[in-house]
Design an enzyme around this catalytic site. Structure first.
Site, PDB file in Angstrom:
ATOM      1  N   GLU A 161     -90.697  27.603  15.584  1.00 36.82           N
ATOM      2  CA  GLU A 161     -90.070  27.440  14.254  1.00 36.82           C
ATOM      3  C   GLU A 161     -90.621  28.503  13.314  1.00 36.82           C
ATOM      4  OE1 GLU A 161     -88.682  23.843  12.607  1.00 36.82           O
ATOM      5  OE2 GLU A 161     -89.415  22.638  14.273  1.00 36.82           O
TER       6      GLU A 161
ATOM      7  N   GLU B 169     -99.120  17.844  11.184  1.00 34.89           N
ATOM      8  CA  GLU B 169     -97.738  17.569  10.776  1.00 34.89           C
ATOM      9  C   GLU B 169     -97.492  16.071  10.607  1.00 34.89           C
ATOM     10  OE1 GLU B 169     -94.947  18.878  13.723  1.00 34.89           O
ATOM     11  OE2 GLU B 169     -93.269  18.762  12.309  1.00 34.89           O
TER      12      GLU B 169
HETATM   13  C1  BGC Z   1     -90.263  21.219  10.464  1.00 36.05           C
HETATM   14  C2  BGC Z   1     -90.594  20.516   9.184  1.00 36.05           C
HETATM   15  C3  BGC Z   1     -89.306  20.432   8.416  1.00 36.05           C
HETATM   16  C4  BGC Z   1     -88.443  19.478   9.188  1.00 36.05           C
HETATM   17  C5  BGC Z   1     -87.182  19.067   8.542  1.00 36.05           C
HETATM   18  C6  BGC Z   1     -89.366  20.309  11.230  1.00 36.05           C
HETATM   19  O1  BGC Z   1     -89.036  20.753  12.471  1.00 36.05           O
HETATM   20  O2  BGC Z   1     -91.380  21.608  11.162  1.00 36.05           O
HETATM   21  O3  BGC Z   1     -91.715  20.808   8.567  1.00 36.05           O
HETATM   22  O4  BGC Z   1     -89.398  20.219   7.093  1.00 36.05           O
HETATM   23  O5  BGC Z   1     -88.234  19.959  10.493  1.00 36.05           O
HETATM   24  O6  BGC Z   1     -86.242  18.615   9.391  1.00 36.05           O
END
Ligand code: BGC
Length: 923
Positions: free
Chosen positions: A452, A724
């Site tokens: 990401e 996270e």
């Molecule tokens: C990200 C997040 C993001 C979220 C929203 C994730 O895969 O890592 O931090 O805000 O998706 O869908």
């Protein structure tokens, strides 16, 4: 008296930045004086007065009556230089300040340098490589100089990514150039300083794929920004006699194959030192990209901290840096020709090996093939998020001394510092800082490791306030807002969930899209830069108008209903990632907030009509929200922690519902065993709201909660950055089974914002417009007995504040430093207040120990001998165990259980006895 920290547009000596205006700022220190009485700015073409091009002379600083708001004269937190700037010119400037005590101090000279003139034709052509995408190209140009020039600049744009060298030496200290921006809206060029010698010189530029061409983004099979390596460079040489010579990219540049045979942001890089560059070929002319090319505005990305690893005790092939961060490993390689060394990056160790499943489809491998020549090796066009590196193919035993971890992040100035007597809290604080560093890699990313690393707007919206205490984010977020605005233009005002969008078009989501309104306002609160706010105003308005149009379409009035929403992302109270708080509730609350901030911004900018329009809109949303989510008697209908937090933080609860909502929030925390259940949306405001409703002790209880879920749970598990999820590692030691486990996401690190704004209490006042650069603020420290010593410094643009406290027994000494030119309304927990001008203040507080109430946690009561004794005497049933007692957390819960045999009178007696027992809050 001294004048320090001279900055131009928040940057220290910016080279070739594209500013509309030069905004100068400085700090006055080492004086007993209170404020600036007058100032003078001189601008020269040399670092002395010999070529002055501007001199303001002494200008009196005039303040509004009874305040430090500067109505005329120069504001040291940011003053627009009234000088028409010439392109490609280095301007030196210095300041003289006179204080109200009559002192005078002159600063050193500093400088900024302007870029090329906007729109001026380049004396260079875009070129590309004859190898197409088969090889990474190295472009080069030889030039012979009869004499040494006095100054040489190279204006350069290289795509996807580039590294430039002169005579084999890397130019400048920036990495991953040109950085990441909305390439399909604009491109940025940089200015490099060159020092060629008389005689022969070789300029070389190696290109990689980077974010522009390589695999990147959630839909990585979608077309990339560009398919072709591109280079545009103009080397301008100035001689002592005024002559200028220009060498631009054209077909006279040559191309060979680079030993870098592969690069990818996600997957890593391969360097084949044995690869033969082949016969040089002529560069080809390329079609110029269709978007505009502007001078860079992003702060430089550089290597910062270095780490010397140790061998992992669990695995002799694994290096442990001791810290999770973004960047890479540099190593000294002295291996026989043909040796292939592979570095596998990871954040975590499991079962004696590196754990890499959480990287998902990002390979994160650096490969080096030796040609037998000993050298230092490091990647150029990729980066990793890691703490551990597994080294494969190393000849002999792995020697950690041959490796150095390099942390790579955008160069922002550190402005916030907190240090306490609590080692665990210090670690948590450091973790929030490291998650910032790891995720400020030219854009604010969600995470630095997996597939990401994107500019998720919700994440930075949530974290912007904390980030702006930690560091001066002005230039960095200003640039990010330009990207955001470019994407909004493609989406008719809507805001994508990731910026730059890189073809991932998810947009129009509350809390994520609200970055358009929240980030400009956070910047304004911290820096007070009106010009910046006005640059972002169209984004604010565009986003709110877009939501309004959706609502008209769905006939949902002022409730924001009908779009895909992410809700309270990753909260613990729902059965999916969207959490347990109604998504229309979250969306409508944010719609209100954005409308409100837009009206506040309009007011600052003097846009009366807009101010009125968005204020009315906010009012209508508030009414609709009240009607939908509160009963007539003031009960909130969405009964989650996040719902209460949002309603209270945003002042969305009707008058008759405020106290009830506050009580419910406290109950939801206490009756859960002092546990938070909040996700991305609720968490940043949870502790602030608890403090606002007079429950700071409960906020500290949550902060210090040792078990899952809470901040210290991950600290106890050895985290060196913010996770996270609250349970990225489950209490049983397994990885969260739902996947998506980054160990480096800053959203929950927003708790540090509470440490600055509430524990130290350094904040803009809420009852009036933010002061410029925090010149006039509130300081309302909330000392907690669990932190014996606490020190917080915050270097706002107007000056550096300091708040510290020290406990001795039940006495606490609070010290506050208000900097030169600033003022603070100090409010102490014992109710005292003081209006403080610049200076140092000390207060002694006698704060009694807390006493028990019926809302105390059962386990805390039963483990305190005095409380246990009272309970044993007055409520013996609780010692024997009431039915379902293990499901109850507070004494009140137990007392109101149908199986409790206590009468009202007995309860009152118990309450009275407990309320006389003091206790020391537990960690
Ligand atoms: C990200 C997040 C993001 C979220 C929203 C994730 O895969 O890592 O931090 O805000 O998706 O869908």
């Amino acid at each position: 008296m001294q004048i320090t920290k001279l900055r131009t547009n928040h940057l220290d000596r910016p080279l070739g930045f594209g500013f509309d205006k030069a905004i100068l700022s400085w700090l006055t220190t080492d004086t007993l004086a209170a404020r600036q009485a007058a100032s003078r700015v001189e601008v020269s073409l040399t670092a002395d007065e010999s070529s002055t091009v501007y001199d303001s002379d002494r200008v009196k600083t005039v303040y509004a009556p009874d305040s430090l708001r500067i109505v005329s004269g120069m504001d040291s937190a940011g003053w627009a230089l009234p000088l028409t700037l010439q392109p490609m010119t280095r301007y030196f400037w210095r300041v003289t300040v006179w204080s109200d005590l009559g002192e005078e101090a002159v600063s050193e000279w500093t400088w900024f340098e302007t870029p090329r003139s906007n729109g001026a034709p380049w004396k260079a052509e875009w070129i590309t490589s004859p190898f197409g995408r088969e090889a990474h190209p190295v472009f080069s140009r030889r030039f012979v100089l009869a004499e040494k020039p006095v100054s040489v600049r190279c204006y350069i744009a290289g795509l996807g990514m580039y590294e430039a060298r002169l005579n084999g030496e890397k130019l400048g200290d920036e990495v991953l150039l040109p950085g990441f921006h909305a390439y399909d809206s604009y491109l940025m060029y940089q200015t490099l300083e060159l020092e060629p010698r008389a005689g022969e010189n070789v300029m070389e530029v190696t290109l990689g794929e980077g974010w522009y061409m390589g695999r990147y983004g959630l839909k990585s099979r979608a077309p990339r920004y560009g398919e072709e390596y591109l280079l545009l460079a103009e080397i301008r040489l100035k001689y002592a006699d005024g002559r200028e010579e220009v060498i631009g990219t054209d077909e006279n540049w040559q191309v060979v194959r680079s030993p870098i045979t592969f690069d990818s942001i996600y997957d890593g890089e391969t360097y084949d030192a044995a690869l033969k560059p082949g016969q040089p070929q002529s560069a080809l002319y390329a079609k110029a990209p269709e978007v505009s090319l502007i001078a860079r505005i992003n702060p430089p990305l550089r290597k910062h901290e270095r780490f010397t690893p140790v061998l992992s005790p669990e695995n002799p092939q694994v290096l442990d840096m001791g810290q999770n961060f973004a960047g890479w490993c540099r190593f000294y390689c002295d291996a026989p020709a043909g040796t292939e060394i592979r570095l596998l990056y990871a954040e975590y160790m499991k079962d004696g090996d590196v754990y890499r499943d959480n990287l998902r489809k990002a390979k994160c491998v650096y490969t080096y093939i030796s040609d037998g020549t000993p050298r230092w090796v490091e990647p150029r066009f990729t980066y990793f998020g890691f703490r551990y590196v597994k080294v494969e193919g190393w000849p002999g035993a792995l020697d950690p001394a041959s490796f150095t971890g390099c942390a790579v992040y955008s160069s922002l100035e550190r402005t916030g510092f907190i240090e306490t007597s609590d080692v665990q809290l210090n670690r948590l604080y450091e973790n929030t800082l490291w998650s910032l560093k790891s995720n400020f890699v030219d854009i604010p990313t969600d995470c630095p490791q997996r597939d990401e690393r994107m500019g998720w707007t919700g994440d930075i919206q949530i974290f912007a306030d904390t980030a702006s205490y930690h560091m001066d984010t002005a230039a960095f977020l200003d640039k990010f807002m330009l990207d955001l605005m470019c994407e909004q233009k493609r989406l008719d005002g809507s805001v994508p969930c990731v910026v730059p969008m890189c073809r991932y078009e998810l947009n129009g989501v509350s809390a994520w899209g609200d970055a358009a309104c929240v980030i400009p306002w956070r910047l304004y609160e911290h820096y007070g830069d009106r010009e910046m706010l006005s640059r972002h105003f169209d984004s604010m308005r565009g986003w709110v108008d877009w939501i309004s149009r959706q609502n008209d379409r769905h006939a949902s009035g002022f409730l924001w209903d009908g779009c895909a929403q992410l809700g309270d992302w990753l909260s613990l109270d729902g059965d999916s990632v969207y959490g347990g708080t109604d998504r229309t509730f979250v969306a409508t609350a944010y719609y209100y907030y954005s409308a409100l901030l837009t009206s506040r911004a309009a007011s600052v900018l003097g846009l009366d009509e807009e101010e009125e329009r968005y204020r009315r809109l906010a009012q209508s949303i508030r009414e609709a929200f009240g009607n939908e989510y509160f009963t007539r008697t003031g009960s909130i209908s969405i009964r989650t922690q996040t719902a209460c937090v949002m309603a209270l933080y945003l002042d969305l609860a009707p008058e008759n519902a405020k106290a009830k909502t506050a009580r419910l929030l406290v109950r939801l925390v206490r009756e859960n065993g002092v546990q938070l259940r909040t996700g991305f949306v609720g968490t940043p405001w949870l502790l602030p709201v608890l403090s606002d409703i007079g429950e700071t002790q409960l906020a500290y209880d949550l902060l210090f909660k040792q078990e899952y879920p809470g901040w210290m749970y991950e600290v106890n598990r050895g985290a060196t950055t913010i996770w996270e999820r609250w349970n990225s590692i489950e209490p049983d030691g397994e990885m969260n089974r739902d996947g998506m486990n980054s160990f480096n996401h800053y959203a929950y690190g927003s708790v540090a914002g509470w440490l600055y704004g509430y524990a130290a209490g350094i904040r803009q006042p809420e009852d009036r417009a933010p002061s410029h650069g925090m010149r006039s603020i509130c300081v309302s420290p909330r000392p907690d007995r669990r932190i014996r010593h606490f020190c917080c410094r915050y270097a706002a643009p107007a000056g550096e504040y300091e708040v510290r406290w020290d406990w001795q027994g039940i006495e606490c000494t609070v010290r506050v430093k208000v900097p030169f030119g600033c003022e603070a309304q100090i409010a102490l927990p014992d109710g005292r207040t003081q209006q403080a001008a610049s200076g140092e203040y000390s207060f002694t507080l006698s704060l009694p120990l807390p006493k028990y109430t019926l809302d105390a946690q059962l386990d805390a009561l039963l483990s305190d001998p005095a409380a246990r004794d009272a309970i044993a005497r007055l409520f013996p049933q609780a010692i024997r165990g009431v039915a379902f007692q293990y499901e109850m957390h507070t004494l009140r819960q137990l007392l109101s259980s149908p199986f409790s045999e206590m009468s009202d009178e007995q309860i009152r007696a118990l309450e009275e006895e407990l309320s006389a027992i003091e206790y020391e809050p537990k960690r």
